[in-house]
Structures are given as structure tokens and as C-alpha cells.
Design an enzyme around this catalytic site. Structure first.
Site, PDB file in Angstrom:
ATOM      1  N   ASP A 285      -5.133  42.555  -1.763  1.00  0.00           N
ATOM      2  CA  ASP A 285      -6.363  42.592  -2.545  1.00  0.00           C
ATOM      3  C   ASP A 285      -7.553  42.352  -1.629  1.00  0.00           C
ATOM      4  O   ASP A 285      -7.428  42.398  -0.400  1.00  0.00           O
ATOM      5  CB  ASP A 285      -6.324  41.568  -3.683  1.00  0.00           C
ATOM      6  CG  ASP A 285      -6.395  40.135  -3.173  1.00  0.00           C
ATOM      7  OD1 ASP A 285      -6.211  39.900  -1.951  1.00  0.00           O
ATOM      8  OD2 ASP A 285      -6.652  39.229  -3.987  1.00  0.00           O
TER       9      ASP A 285
ATOM     10  N   CYS B 224     -12.218  31.748   4.050  1.00  0.00           N
ATOM     11  CA  CYS B 224     -12.695  33.035   4.569  1.00  0.00           C
ATOM     12  C   CYS B 224     -13.374  33.818   3.443  1.00  0.00           C
ATOM     13  O   CYS B 224     -12.950  34.903   3.062  1.00  0.00           O
ATOM     14  CB  CYS B 224     -11.530  33.833   5.153  1.00  0.00           C
ATOM     15  SG  CYS B 224     -12.048  35.185   6.241  1.00  0.00           S
TER      16      CYS B 224
ATOM     17  N   TYR C  57     -15.139  43.052 -18.928  1.00  0.00           N
ATOM     18  CA  TYR C  57     -14.124  44.048 -18.563  1.00  0.00           C
ATOM     19  C   TYR C  57     -13.040  44.104 -19.642  1.00  0.00           C
ATOM     20  O   TYR C  57     -11.868  43.832 -19.398  1.00  0.00           O
ATOM     21  CB  TYR C  57     -13.505  43.734 -17.205  1.00  0.00           C
ATOM     22  CG  TYR C  57     -14.489  43.728 -16.063  1.00  0.00           C
ATOM     23  CD1 TYR C  57     -14.835  44.901 -15.409  1.00  0.00           C
ATOM     24  CD2 TYR C  57     -15.101  42.541 -15.651  1.00  0.00           C
ATOM     25  CE1 TYR C  57     -15.758  44.894 -14.366  1.00  0.00           C
ATOM     26  CE2 TYR C  57     -16.023  42.523 -14.612  1.00  0.00           C
ATOM     27  CZ  TYR C  57     -16.339  43.703 -13.977  1.00  0.00           C
ATOM     28  OH  TYR C  57     -17.249  43.703 -12.948  1.00  0.00           O
TER      29      TYR C  57
ATOM     30  N   THR D 298     -12.221  37.848 -12.694  1.00  0.00           N
ATOM     31  CA  THR D 298     -12.718  36.572 -13.198  1.00  0.00           C
ATOM     32  C   THR D 298     -12.483  35.463 -12.187  1.00  0.00           C
ATOM     33  O   THR D 298     -11.428  35.400 -11.558  1.00  0.00           O
ATOM     34  CB  THR D 298     -12.001  36.209 -14.526  1.00  0.00           C
ATOM     35  OG1 THR D 298     -12.207  37.254 -15.473  1.00  0.00           O
ATOM     36  CG2 THR D 298     -12.539  34.903 -15.096  1.00  0.00           C
TER      37      THR D 298
ATOM     38  N   CYS E 196     -11.503  26.702   9.887  1.00  0.00           N
ATOM     39  CA  CYS E 196     -10.474  27.740   9.901  1.00  0.00           C
ATOM     40  C   CYS E 196      -9.444  27.486  10.990  1.00  0.00           C
ATOM     41  O   CYS E 196      -9.795  27.283  12.166  1.00  0.00           O
ATOM     42  CB  CYS E 196     -11.127  29.103  10.111  1.00  0.00           C
ATOM     43  SG  CYS E 196      -9.944  30.459  10.205  1.00  0.00           S
TER      44      CYS E 196
ATOM     45  N   LEU F   7     -15.154  37.126 -21.285  1.00  0.00           N
ATOM     46  CA  LEU F   7     -14.557  37.397 -19.972  1.00  0.00           C
ATOM     47  C   LEU F   7     -15.039  38.718 -19.383  1.00  0.00           C
ATOM     48  O   LEU F   7     -14.954  38.935 -18.174  1.00  0.00           O
ATOM     49  CB  LEU F   7     -13.023  37.423 -20.074  1.00  0.00           C
ATOM     50  CG  LEU F   7     -12.300  36.102 -19.861  1.00  0.00           C
ATOM     51  CD1 LEU F   7     -10.796  36.310 -19.957  1.00  0.00           C
ATOM     52  CD2 LEU F   7     -12.651  35.491 -18.513  1.00  0.00           C
TER      53      LEU F   7
ATOM     54  N   CYS G 261      -9.673  34.331  16.120  1.00  0.00           N
ATOM     55  CA  CYS G 261     -10.314  35.255  15.183  1.00  0.00           C
ATOM     56  C   CYS G 261     -11.248  36.213  15.934  1.00  0.00           C
ATOM     57  O   CYS G 261     -12.233  35.803  16.557  1.00  0.00           O
ATOM     58  CB  CYS G 261     -11.117  34.482  14.132  1.00  0.00           C
ATOM     59  SG  CYS G 261     -11.980  35.556  12.966  1.00  0.00           S
TER      60      CYS G 261
ATOM     61  N   TRP H 297      -0.520  27.917 -13.694  1.00  0.00           N
ATOM     62  CA  TRP H 297       0.528  28.947 -13.684  1.00  0.00           C
ATOM     63  C   TRP H 297       1.397  28.868 -12.427  1.00  0.00           C
ATOM     64  O   TRP H 297       2.370  29.598 -12.305  1.00  0.00           O
ATOM     65  CB  TRP H 297      -0.085  30.331 -13.815  1.00  0.00           C
ATOM     66  CG  TRP H 297      -1.277  30.565 -12.936  1.00  0.00           C
ATOM     67  CD1 TRP H 297      -1.285  30.958 -11.630  1.00  0.00           C
ATOM     68  CD2 TRP H 297      -2.656  30.383 -13.297  1.00  0.00           C
ATOM     69  NE1 TRP H 297      -2.561  31.045 -11.151  1.00  0.00           N
ATOM     70  CE2 TRP H 297      -3.434  30.694 -12.155  1.00  0.00           C
ATOM     71  CE3 TRP H 297      -3.303  29.997 -14.474  1.00  0.00           C
ATOM     72  CZ2 TRP H 297      -4.824  30.627 -12.163  1.00  0.00           C
ATOM     73  CZ3 TRP H 297      -4.682  29.930 -14.481  1.00  0.00           C
ATOM     74  CH2 TRP H 297      -5.430  30.251 -13.337  1.00  0.00           C
ATOM     75  N   ARG H 298       1.027  27.981 -11.494  1.00  0.00           N
ATOM     76  CA  ARG H 298       1.881  27.789 -10.319  1.00  0.00           C
ATOM     77  C   ARG H 298       2.979  26.761 -10.575  1.00  0.00           C
ATOM     78  O   ARG H 298       3.784  26.483  -9.690  1.00  0.00           O
ATOM     79  CB  ARG H 298       1.026  27.354  -9.121  1.00  0.00           C
ATOM     80  CG  ARG H 298       0.152  28.474  -8.581  1.00  0.00           C
ATOM     81  CD  ARG H 298      -0.649  28.065  -7.370  1.00  0.00           C
ATOM     82  NE  ARG H 298      -1.400  29.205  -6.830  1.00  0.00           N
ATOM     83  CZ  ARG H 298      -2.258  29.131  -5.813  1.00  0.00           C
ATOM     84  NH1 ARG H 298      -2.489  27.952  -5.232  1.00  0.00           N
ATOM     85  NH2 ARG H 298      -2.892  30.204  -5.392  1.00  0.00           N
TER      86      ARG H 298
ATOM     87  N   TYR I 233      -1.281  45.710  -6.591  1.00  0.00           N
ATOM     88  CA  TYR I 233      -1.485  44.298  -6.251  1.00  0.00           C
ATOM     89  C   TYR I 233      -0.887  43.389  -7.321  1.00  0.00           C
ATOM     90  O   TYR I 233      -0.137  42.452  -7.016  1.00  0.00           O
ATOM     91  CB  TYR I 233      -2.972  43.969  -6.077  1.00  0.00           C
ATOM     92  CG  TYR I 233      -3.194  42.471  -6.016  1.00  0.00           C
ATOM     93  CD1 TYR I 233      -2.948  41.770  -4.840  1.00  0.00           C
ATOM     94  CD2 TYR I 233      -3.566  41.757  -7.147  1.00  0.00           C
ATOM     95  CE1 TYR I 233      -3.080  40.396  -4.785  1.00  0.00           C
ATOM     96  CE2 TYR I 233      -3.709  40.378  -7.102  1.00  0.00           C
ATOM     97  CZ  TYR I 233      -3.471  39.704  -5.924  1.00  0.00           C
ATOM     98  OH  TYR I 233      -3.585  38.333  -5.889  1.00  0.00           O
TER      99      TYR I 233
ATOM    100  N   GLU J 136      -2.593  36.699 -13.947  1.00  0.00           N
ATOM    101  CA  GLU J 136      -3.030  37.766 -13.036  1.00  0.00           C
ATOM    102  C   GLU J 136      -3.983  38.742 -13.720  1.00  0.00           C
ATOM    103  O   GLU J 136      -4.949  39.198 -13.110  1.00  0.00           O
ATOM    104  CB  GLU J 136      -1.810  38.518 -12.485  1.00  0.00           C
ATOM    105  CG  GLU J 136      -1.029  37.747 -11.445  1.00  0.00           C
ATOM    106  CD  GLU J 136      -1.871  37.396 -10.226  1.00  0.00           C
ATOM    107  OE1 GLU J 136      -2.632  38.259  -9.756  1.00  0.00           O
ATOM    108  OE2 GLU J 136      -1.772  36.255  -9.754  1.00  0.00           O
TER     109      GLU J 136
END
Length: 336
Positions: free
Chosen positions: A136, A190, A82, A43, A200, A80, A206, A24-25, A118, A37
Site C-alpha cells: 500500500d 516514515c 467513501y 480512514t 528511524c 466515514l 536510508c 483487531w490485532r 492489498y 481493513e
């Protein structure tokens, strides 16, 4: 005043080098982005990709999704969990069709069923390049650790504080990339448990790493109570038919189908006539743990007291949308 100046450039530099290649990108189609989304709300991406492809193949446009029946959508969603997401997805598709086009502002996107702040911000920035910071769990985790913020993320003050900070860090020229970078960074480096701090780019600045507080942040003030339940599913079989019913509103798995259900320890039938199919199956939901026994009960006549159920042939049950718990423990004709 904390120094935020180098955070965004360094994050985007990391993203340009290590971003994940997700289907989807490769599009600006708001329908495809919205679908991804909603699927990814609860998921993991590795599982969500297959479902995204499945929905895009079956319903290439929002109009086709809106025209489908709810049961068809639930059936495609099966596995899936929910399931309210699937019902909201279907309802929102009908909203979009009524609008005449996919909404292209944060405020309008936010009006879609099942779309919170979000998700609306993510769609607005990914599909329309709008400067909306999408906050998020990844954002809470990355920012709380990097800047040493211990304001509870489940408090009104915490939500406001993190939103304001993310708004400040969001670059106007690459809002979508920034939001996706936060998602990827939180998912691959992270992480909630065992973060890869050695790799990182923020390790030197940090606060959580420096103060040995990585495991403590982000901080939550409340602990979620987990409810334990006991189900007994009974396949009441008359000849080659079984009794099933559709779950109603107000509980888990609304709109999904299941065999005869008893909750608790008391069974309405003679235990000596019940054939055990499976016992003590543990099924974990976000706030519930369900232990389930599965039985077969063969009868010569359909019981009159079985009301609100429909009778179907056992092999037809595969065509109905079911919870993963029922579907993964569906007995075969050979067993019965």
C-alpha cells in the site's frame, strides 16, 4: 544488487518494540479483521476504531451484517465517507454467507466485493498467516525512501517492482507481523510529511535521507485533477414536512439521502422567498471540492414539480443515512 538482508529483521525488531495496540490485532477472526481493513481503506485509525467497535457491536457476525438492510449499514457508516465501501461491505457479507464460511485463501478473499490485492493480502496474512505481501502507500513510501527507488508508483512498472521487492522481503514465518510493521512504520515514523528520521532505525542506510530526497519520494508521474462544484441544498418545508430524495448511481454519495438539490448558480425559486441557513460551506473530497449554500423555502402546498422526492417530518431525517456535508449542516426545528 541492493543489500536487502538486514531490512526485515530490523523492521520486525522495531515493530516488536513500538507496535500499536489495535483491537483487531487481538483476534484471528477473519470477519473482524476484514471489517477493520475495509474501514481503514480511506480512514485514519483514530477515527476508524470507533466505527469498528460500532459495527462489531451491532453486527457481531458476518451473518448479521448480511441480513441488515443497505440503509441500516449506510446509516451506521455515516461520517466515514467513501460510501461505496459500506455498500461493498454489505454485498461482500452476503457473498461470504453464500460461500458458507469466510474464504481462507488469497484468491478467494480477492473475489469479495471491494477487496483489492492489498486488502486480500492483509486479511490472508493477518487471519490465516499466509505469506502474502500487502503493498500500500506505506510500503511504497518506506521502500522507495530506504532503497532510493524513483520508479513512479502510479505506473505499471512501479507497481510490479515494489510488489516483487516486498515479496522478497516478506518473512515466511511472520508475514502478518511484517505487513503490520510496514503499516505502523509508515504511519508513525516514515510519514508522508515531516517524517521522524532521527528516530528511524534505517537512518544510516536510508538512501533518501543520505541524498536529501525524503520529500521527493515516493515519486508519482501523474497529478490528480481536482474538480470544483457548487451545490445549493434547499429545505422545502410544507407544514412540518420536508422533501428529501435518495441519490442515484454514477456520482458521489450513492444511496444517501438529501434535501432538494440544485447544482450550479441558477436557483428555481424566488430568491426573496429563500431563507439562508448557511453559505459557502467548503467540503473537500479526494478529487472534488464542493462549495454549498443551504436554504429554507416554506410553502403552503407541496409543489407539484418536486418529483422523485418523498416527504417526511424534519425530525425523522436523522434516521436516514446522509453525507457528512448534509448531516453536519442539518438545521434544527427551532431554526425552521
Amino acid at each position: 544488487m541492493k543489500n536487502y538482508s538486514n531490512f526485515t529483521p530490523k523492521l520486525l525488531q522495531w515493530f516488536d518494540a513500538y507496535k500499536r495496540d489495535l483491537p483487531w490485532r487481538h483476534t484471528k477472526d477473519p470477519y473482524a479483521i476484514w471489517l477493520s481493513e475495509i474501514i481503514l481503506q480511506q480512514t485514519r485509525i483514530v477515527q476508524g476504531i470507533d466505527y469498528w467497535h460500532r459495527f462489531m457491536q451491532n453486527y457481531p457476525t458476518v451473518e448479521q451484517l448480511a441480513a441488515a438492510s443497505e440503509d441500516q449499514v449506510l446509516r451506521l457508516w455515516q461520517g466515514l465517507g467513501y460510501y461505496s465501501r459500506a455498500r461493498n461491505l454489505h454485498f461482500a457479507a452476503q457473498q461470504i454467507v453464500e460461500m458458507g464460511k469466510f474464504p481462507n485463501t488469497f484468491k478467494e478473499i480477492r473475489t469479495l466485493k471491494g477487496v483489492g490485492d492489498y486488502t486480500a493480502a492483509a486479511i490472508a496474512s493477518f487471519a490465516f498467516d499466509l505469506p502474502q505481501a500487502a503493498v500500500d502507500g506505506n510500503v511504497y513510501r518506506v521502500l522507495s525512501r530506504r532503497f532510493g527507488i524513483d520508479t513512479p508508483i502510479d505506473s505499471t512498472q512501479g507497481k510490479k517492482e515494489f510488489q516483487l521487492l516486498d515479496d522478497e522481503l516478506l518473512p515466511s514465518d511472520r508475514p502478518g507481523d511484517y505487513n503490520q510493521a510496514m503499516m505502523d512504520f509508515g504511519a508513525t515514523l516514515c510519514t508522508p510529511a515531516s517524517p521522524n528520521c532521527d528516530a528511524c532505525p534505517f537512518i544510516e542506510e536510508c538512501v533518501a535521507f543520505r541524498e536529501n530526497r525524503v520529500g521527493e519520494l515516493p515519486y508519482k508521474a501523474k497529478k490528480t485533477k481536482v474538480r470544483t462544484r457548487h451545490f445549493s441544498y434547499i429545505y422545502i418545508m410544507c407544514n412540518d414536512e420536508i422533501a428529501i430524495h435518495q441519490r442515484g448511481a454514477g456520482d458521489i454519495w450513492q444511496g444517501l439521502w438529501e434535501p432538494y438539490l440544485v447544482e450550479g448558480d441558477e436557483l428555481p425559486f424566488d430568491k426573496n422567498k429563500l431563507h439562508i441557513l448557511n453559505q459557502n460551506v467548503k467540503h473537500v473530497l479526494s478529487h472534488q471540492i464542493i462549495f454549498t449554500d443551504f436554504y429554507l423555502y416554506k410553502v403552503d402546498e407541496k409543489p407539484a414539480e418536486i418529483k422523485g422526492y418523498k416527504w417526511i417530518k424534519l425530525d425523522e431525517f436523522s434516521d436516514y443515512a446522509k453525507s457528512h456535508l448534509v448531516d453536519s449542516n442539518l438545521p434544527t426545528l427551532k431554526v425552521l
